[in-house]
Design a protein around this motif. Structure first.
Motif, PDB file in Angstrom:
ATOM      1  N   GLY A   1       0.795  -1.228   0.000  1.00  0.00           N
ATOM      2  CA  GLY A   1       0.000   0.000   0.000  1.00  0.00           C
ATOM      3  C   GLY A   1       0.826   1.275   0.000  1.00  0.00           C
ATOM      4  N   LEU A   2       1.971   1.249  -0.643  1.00  0.00           N
ATOM      5  CA  LEU A   2       2.814   2.443  -0.694  1.00  0.00           C
ATOM      6  C   LEU A   2       2.932   3.018  -2.107  1.00  0.00           C
ATOM      7  N   TYR A   3       2.395   2.318  -3.079  1.00  0.00           N
ATOM      8  CA  TYR A   3       2.555   2.684  -4.483  1.00  0.00           C
ATOM      9  C   TYR A   3       1.483   3.693  -4.896  1.00  0.00           C
ATOM     10  N   PRO A   4       1.799   4.682  -5.703  1.00  0.00           N
ATOM     11  CA  PRO A   4       3.060   5.022  -6.378  1.00  0.00           C
ATOM     12  C   PRO A   4       3.901   6.055  -5.644  1.00  0.00           C
ATOM     13  N   LYS A   5       3.520   6.347  -4.366  1.00  0.00           N
ATOM     14  CA  LYS A   5       4.347   7.284  -3.583  1.00  0.00           C
ATOM     15  C   LYS A   5       5.766   6.723  -3.473  1.00  0.00           C
ATOM     16  N   LYS A   6       5.848   5.418  -3.244  1.00  0.00           N
ATOM     17  CA  LYS A   6       7.135   4.728  -3.193  1.00  0.00           C
ATOM     18  C   LYS A   6       7.169   3.696  -4.310  1.00  0.00           C
ATOM     19  N   GLY A   7       8.363   3.269  -4.681  1.00  0.00           N
ATOM     20  CA  GLY A   7       8.494   2.117  -5.572  1.00  0.00           C
ATOM     21  C   GLY A   7       8.531   2.432  -7.048  1.00  0.00           C
ATOM     22  N   ASP A   8       8.598   3.703  -7.422  1.00  0.00           N
ATOM     23  CA  ASP A   8       8.652   4.021  -8.852  1.00  0.00           C
ATOM     24  C   ASP A   8       9.263   5.407  -9.036  1.00  0.00           C
ATOM     25  N   LEU A   9       9.567   5.710 -10.292  1.00  0.00           N
ATOM     26  CA  LEU A   9      10.082   7.037 -10.636  1.00  0.00           C
ATOM     27  C   LEU A   9       9.027   7.714 -11.506  1.00  0.00           C
ATOM     28  N   LEU A  10       8.002   8.232 -10.877  1.00  0.00           N
ATOM     29  CA  LEU A  10       6.904   8.864 -11.606  1.00  0.00           C
ATOM     30  C   LEU A  10       6.728  10.287 -11.090  1.00  0.00           C
ATOM     31  N   PRO A  11       6.236  11.191 -11.925  1.00  0.00           N
ATOM     32  CA  PRO A  11       5.930  12.513 -11.399  1.00  0.00           C
ATOM     33  C   PRO A  11       4.951  12.351 -10.226  1.00  0.00           C
ATOM     34  N   GLY A  12       5.277  12.974  -9.104  1.00  0.00           N
ATOM     35  CA  GLY A  12       4.425  12.857  -7.914  1.00  0.00           C
ATOM     36  C   GLY A  12       4.924  11.829  -6.917  1.00  0.00           C
ATOM     37  N   SER A  13       5.819  10.924  -7.354  1.00  0.00           N
ATOM     38  CA  SER A  13       6.379   9.957  -6.398  1.00  0.00           C
ATOM     39  C   SER A  13       7.361  10.665  -5.469  1.00  0.00           C
ATOM     40  N   ASP A  14       7.533  10.113  -4.279  1.00  0.00           N
ATOM     41  CA  ASP A  14       8.592  10.617  -3.401  1.00  0.00           C
ATOM     42  C   ASP A  14       9.939  10.467  -4.119  1.00  0.00           C
ATOM     43  N   ALA A  15      10.791  11.454  -3.932  1.00  0.00           N
ATOM     44  CA  ALA A  15      12.107  11.394  -4.588  1.00  0.00           C
ATOM     45  C   ALA A  15      13.061  10.524  -3.767  1.00  0.00           C
ATOM     46  N   ASP A  16      12.705   9.256  -3.653  1.00  0.00           N
ATOM     47  CA  ASP A  16      13.572   8.235  -3.050  1.00  0.00           C
ATOM     48  C   ASP A  16      14.306   7.600  -4.222  1.00  0.00           C
ATOM     49  N   ILE A  17      15.557   7.931  -4.358  1.00  0.00           N
ATOM     50  CA  ILE A  17      16.262   7.618  -5.605  1.00  0.00           C
ATOM     51  C   ILE A  17      17.640   7.049  -5.301  1.00  0.00           C
ATOM     52  N   VAL A  18      17.990   6.031  -6.072  1.00  0.00           N
ATOM     53  CA  VAL A  18      19.347   5.489  -5.977  1.00  0.00           C
ATOM     54  C   VAL A  18      20.042   5.740  -7.304  1.00  0.00           C
ATOM     55  N   ILE A  19      21.186   6.400  -7.247  1.00  0.00           N
ATOM     56  CA  ILE A  19      22.048   6.464  -8.428  1.00  0.00           C
ATOM     57  C   ILE A  19      23.027   5.313  -8.277  1.00  0.00           C
ATOM     58  N   TRP A  20      22.934   4.385  -9.201  1.00  0.00           N
ATOM     59  CA  TRP A  20      23.616   3.089  -9.078  1.00  0.00           C
ATOM     60  C   TRP A  20      24.781   3.054 -10.056  1.00  0.00           C
ATOM     61  N   ASP A  21      25.955   2.717  -9.536  1.00  0.00           N
ATOM     62  CA  ASP A  21      27.130   2.602 -10.411  1.00  0.00           C
ATOM     63  C   ASP A  21      27.282   1.132 -10.804  1.00  0.00           C
ATOM     64  N   PRO A  22      26.906   0.780 -12.038  1.00  0.00           N
ATOM     65  CA  PRO A  22      26.932  -0.644 -12.401  1.00  0.00           C
ATOM     66  C   PRO A  22      28.350  -1.159 -12.634  1.00  0.00           C
ATOM     67  N   GLU A  23      29.322  -0.246 -12.660  1.00  0.00           N
ATOM     68  CA  GLU A  23      30.705  -0.656 -12.951  1.00  0.00           C
ATOM     69  C   GLU A  23      31.538  -0.820 -11.692  1.00  0.00           C
ATOM     70  N   ARG A  24      31.071  -0.289 -10.572  1.00  0.00           N
ATOM     71  CA  ARG A  24      31.935  -0.314  -9.390  1.00  0.00           C
ATOM     72  C   ARG A  24      32.102  -1.742  -8.874  1.00  0.00           C
ATOM     73  N   SER A  25      33.360  -2.182  -8.809  1.00  0.00           N
ATOM     74  CA  SER A  25      33.656  -3.521  -8.304  1.00  0.00           C
ATOM     75  C   SER A  25      34.343  -3.398  -6.964  1.00  0.00           C
ATOM     76  N   LEU A  26      33.993  -4.251  -6.036  1.00  0.00           N
ATOM     77  CA  LEU A  26      34.642  -4.232  -4.730  1.00  0.00           C
ATOM     78  C   LEU A  26      34.530  -5.600  -4.078  1.00  0.00           C
ATOM     79  N   THR A  27      35.386  -5.807  -3.106  1.00  0.00           N
ATOM     80  CA  THR A  27      35.320  -7.034  -2.318  1.00  0.00           C
ATOM     81  C   THR A  27      34.514  -6.701  -1.078  1.00  0.00           C
ATOM     82  N   TYR A  28      33.307  -7.253  -1.012  1.00  0.00           N
ATOM     83  CA  TYR A  28      32.318  -6.837  -0.021  1.00  0.00           C
ATOM     84  C   TYR A  28      32.608  -7.460   1.348  1.00  0.00           C
ATOM     85  N   GLY A  29      31.944  -6.926   2.359  1.00  0.00           N
ATOM     86  CA  GLY A  29      32.065  -7.464   3.714  1.00  0.00           C
ATOM     87  C   GLY A  29      31.871  -6.353   4.728  1.00  0.00           C
ATOM     88  N   LEU A  30      32.335  -6.600   5.945  1.00  0.00           N
ATOM     89  CA  LEU A  30      32.133  -5.642   7.043  1.00  0.00           C
ATOM     90  C   LEU A  30      32.575  -4.225   6.695  1.00  0.00           C
TER      91      LEU A  30
END
Ligand code: URP
Ligand code: ZN
Ligand code: ZN
Length: 470
Positions: free
Chosen positions: A385-414
């Motif tokens: 019950g949060l859509y479309p305020k959350k969960g999409d990139l639509l005019p009127g949605s909350d600006a909850d946004i991730v800019i994702w770097d698809p190239e960044r490589s790292l060895t994950y962990g703590l």
């Protein structure tokens, strides 16, 4: 603010596009947007997706003789570093009323919340007062109830009570969430194991058989159908449970399923390691065959979400760690060193979910990028019950946004996870693709490795009844 030059990734596909953010909201979505005096963020070469929604967390949760080690600040901060901007946390029912339990939970959560959050209510006792209170939860913005077929004498409801909750929930446009294991069998096997001196961690899984989950999932689905109610099965861990969900869905039952990263990557063999307590959670991880079946269930849409069931404990809570400049130690898995039934159940994961699933879901070709966004954000927004305020990139949605770097490589962990605990299940895993910037309602809260959020900036999300069934 203008986020320019990136590729917008939503459930509808990927396309080059810009976002115009005004205050807390996405004002415009388009190409080559131009605005005088706007702050411009260059997202060239990056993906832009809606902030993640983790539908299943247990922050600051008392368990056995301790408490989960992330509170509503540290757990939400960790979530944000992993690209998640909303979590749905469970309110345990104490000896008091539902309302009082929620008040007590909000008193802890609200001042600390660093991202937006909603609440599910555990219904672990059913009497006249609770029956009368359930419909009133809607006025508080809580539209989801969790019931258990396990944890006898503590959390479990009887089948007839679960049927009643399902019916009451459906009558009021609410959704019932089910923890499906066979409580009776678990009690007997656990008592026998302890009597035989089997105290090691692997007995946690051996005393909670996979067939108990399959049977309890089917039982829940059958009860839901008879109650004419929708059902959402949390933390599906077995191929058998998934088969029952498929069986129900094929017959028109309104049943949905969530799995968790741990059930995709690990097996009960992990419990036999010398540090096996790190993997103790309920229900337990099973076999490689179950892992594969659950991946298939995600890709054919039999399962609609991936929640983490984030409920972290220290592996060795006698040794402190540094968190935000302070030494912290919380009793953890060592409590069960000589008795597996005393190992607090639960795992860290809220911050790991999006990066790990990107590499091992999208990167390995198991999920399309669009399925990934659906599972990580859009589906939970719709179901809860949060859509479309959350969960999409639509005019009127909350600006909850991730800019994702698809190239960044790292060895994950703590070193990259910000959970307040002393271990990470994905230590040493090679990841490619990671959040670069994370915005919560237009405010930059994560910028690379910098934390710009603060306690209290997260908002409680009042959810409306009658949400979508996927
Ligand atoms: O081990 C787990 N999953 N702890 C959290 C409680 C639950 O049942 O989800
Ligand atoms: Zn559960
Ligand atoms: Zn849980």
């Amino acid at each position: 603010m203008l986020i320019k030059g990136g590729t917008l990734l939503t459930v509808r596909g990927q396309e080059k596009g810009d976002l115009h953010i005004k205050g807390e909201i996405i004002e415009q979505v388009g190409t080559d947007l131009k605005l005088d005096q706007a702050e411009v963020i260059d997202a060239t070469g990056k993906l832009i997706m809606p902030g993640g929604i983790d539908p299943h967390t247990h922050l600051d949760l008392p368990m056995f003789d301790t408490i989960s080690s992330d509170d509503h600040y540290t757990g939400m901060k960790a979530a944000a570093f992993g690209g998640t901007t909303t979590v749905l946390d469970f309110v345990p029912l104490g000896s008091e009323s539902l309302a009082e339990s929620i008040d007590a939970w909000q008193a802890k959560a609200q001042p600390k919340a660093a991202i937006d959050y909603g609440l599910h209510m555990n219904v672990t006792r059913l009497d006249g007062n609770i029956r009368a209170e359930i419909p009133k939860l809607r006025d508080r913005g809580i539209t989801t109830l969790k019931v258990f077929t396990a944890y006898n004498g503590r959390l479990r409801l009887q089948d007839g009570e679960i049927f009643e909750v399902l019916r009451l929930a459906a009558e009021h446009g609410m959704l019932t969430l089910l923890h499906a294991e066979n409580g009776d069998v678990i009690e007997i096997l656990t008592a026998e194991a302890l009597a035989d001196g089997h105290t090691q961690a692997e007995w946690h899984a051996r005393t909670r058989p996979a067939w108990g989950a399959a049977e309890a999932v089917l039982r829940g689905i059958a009860l839901a159908e008879q109650a004419h109610a929708p059902l959402y099965v949390v933390h599906v861990n077995t191929a058998g449970g998934l088969d029952q969900i498929r069986y129900g869905r094929e017959r028109g039952v309104k049943v949905m399923g969530e799995t968790c990263p741990q059930y995709l990557f690990f097996t009960e063999e992990h419990l036999s390691r010398s540090d096996g307590a790190k993997w103790i959670c309920s229900p337990p991880m099973r076999t490689h065959m179950d892992n594969e079946a659950l991946w298939a269930g995600l890709s054919d849409d039999s399962l609609q979400t991936i929640g983490t069931d984030h409920c972290p404990f220290f592996y060795d809570g006698t040794i402190s760690i540094e968190y935000e400049g302070e030494q912290v130690a919380v009793p953890g898995k060592e409590l069960g060193a000589s008795d597996f039934t005393k190992i607090p159940n639960g795992l860290p994961g809220v911050g790991d979910r999006m990066p790990v699933l990107w590499t091992y879901g999208v990167g390995k070709g198991r999920l399309t990028p669009e399925q990934y966004v659906a599972l990580m954000s859009t589906n939970p927004a719709k179901i809860f019950g949060l859509y479309p305020k959350k969960g999409d990139l639509l005019p009127g949605s909350d600006a909850d946004i991730v800019i994702w770097d698809p190239e960044r490589s790292l060895t994950y962990g703590l070193a990259y996870a910000h959970h307040r605990t002393d271990y990470n299940l994905y230590e040493g895993w090679e990841l490619t693709g990671f959040p670069e910037k994370v915005f919560l309602r237009g405010q930059l809260i994560v910028d690379g490795d910098r934390w710009l959020g603060r306690p209290g900036m997260g908002r409680f999300l009042r959810r409306s009844p009658g949400a979508q069934i996927l």
